[in-house]
Design a protein around this motif. Sequence first.
Motif, PDB file in Angstrom:
ATOM      1  N   ILE A 131      41.626  53.308  34.769  1.00  0.00           N
ATOM      2  CA  ILE A 131      40.778  53.435  35.951  1.00  0.00           C
ATOM      3  C   ILE A 131      40.875  54.840  36.533  1.00  0.00           C
ATOM      4  O   ILE A 131      39.872  55.518  36.719  1.00  0.00           O
ATOM      5  CB  ILE A 131      41.142  52.368  37.006  1.00  0.00           C
ATOM      6  N   TYR A 156      47.451  48.025  34.768  1.00  0.00           N
ATOM      7  CA  TYR A 156      46.838  49.092  35.565  1.00  0.00           C
ATOM      8  C   TYR A 156      47.734  49.392  36.754  1.00  0.00           C
ATOM      9  O   TYR A 156      48.558  48.556  37.142  1.00  0.00           O
ATOM     10  CB  TYR A 156      45.457  48.651  36.086  1.00  0.00           C
ATOM     11  N   CYS A 198      44.865  50.754  41.880  1.00  0.00           N
ATOM     12  CA  CYS A 198      43.623  50.966  41.114  1.00  0.00           C
ATOM     13  C   CYS A 198      42.962  49.637  40.769  1.00  0.00           C
ATOM     14  O   CYS A 198      41.767  49.445  40.988  1.00  0.00           O
ATOM     15  CB  CYS A 198      43.908  51.749  39.835  1.00  0.00           C
ATOM     16  N   ASP A 239      41.654  47.495  43.821  1.00  0.00           N
ATOM     17  CA  ASP A 239      40.375  48.013  44.312  1.00  0.00           C
ATOM     18  C   ASP A 239      39.246  47.656  43.344  1.00  0.00           C
ATOM     19  O   ASP A 239      38.175  47.231  43.748  1.00  0.00           O
ATOM     20  CB  ASP A 239      40.476  49.532  44.515  1.00  0.00           C
ATOM     21  N   TRP A 240      39.501  47.795  42.036  1.00  0.00           N
ATOM     22  CA  TRP A 240      38.501  47.465  41.010  1.00  0.00           C
ATOM     23  C   TRP A 240      38.099  45.989  41.113  1.00  0.00           C
ATOM     24  O   TRP A 240      36.923  45.649  41.088  1.00  0.00           O
ATOM     25  CB  TRP A 240      39.077  47.754  39.626  1.00  0.00           C
ATOM     26  N   ARG A 285      35.587  44.761  43.519  1.00  0.00           N
ATOM     27  CA  ARG A 285      34.191  45.076  43.190  1.00  0.00           C
ATOM     28  C   ARG A 285      33.700  44.249  42.010  1.00  0.00           C
ATOM     29  O   ARG A 285      32.572  43.795  41.992  1.00  0.00           O
ATOM     30  CB  ARG A 285      34.050  46.560  42.849  1.00  0.00           C
ATOM     31  N   PRO A 319      38.611  46.081  33.230  1.00  0.00           N
ATOM     32  CA  PRO A 319      37.868  47.300  32.904  1.00  0.00           C
ATOM     33  C   PRO A 319      37.987  47.712  31.435  1.00  0.00           C
ATOM     34  O   PRO A 319      37.146  48.453  30.941  1.00  0.00           O
ATOM     35  CB  PRO A 319      38.483  48.384  33.802  1.00  0.00           C
TER      36      PRO A 319
END
Length: 122
Positions: A69, A89, A93, A96-97, A100, A105
């Motif tokens: 990320i 991760y 990071c 927060d990902w 959304r 990812p």
Amino acid sequence: MQKQNPSIEEQVPVPVYHPTPSQTRLATQLTEEEQIRIAQRIGLIQHLPKGVYDPGRDGSEKKIRECVICMMDFVYGDPIRFLPCMHIYHLDCIDDWLMRSFTCPSCMEPVDAALLSSYETN
């Protein structure tokens, strides 16, 4: 004696949330339904396992050197979070990902599907 401006001290930033990946709204602008969904998402994120990066602990982690990320190398002691697909991760990071988009990812595996199925089998 310094005179402080009370209006600056009283200003507390309003959190920004993403009801869908393409929408960004202040917390004060969310509908009740969106607030419930975001609260549920925060709860699911908190159930994901977290740890501390230690490259020497497990040989399989040696090839994982950076957070995809932020693209920064992991450093010994960094707070990390593990997804059900076993990708790792930086804690901040990925949290927060996931606010959304609730998919990994790296592999695009839906995180909530794996979480919910683990609850059903327990």
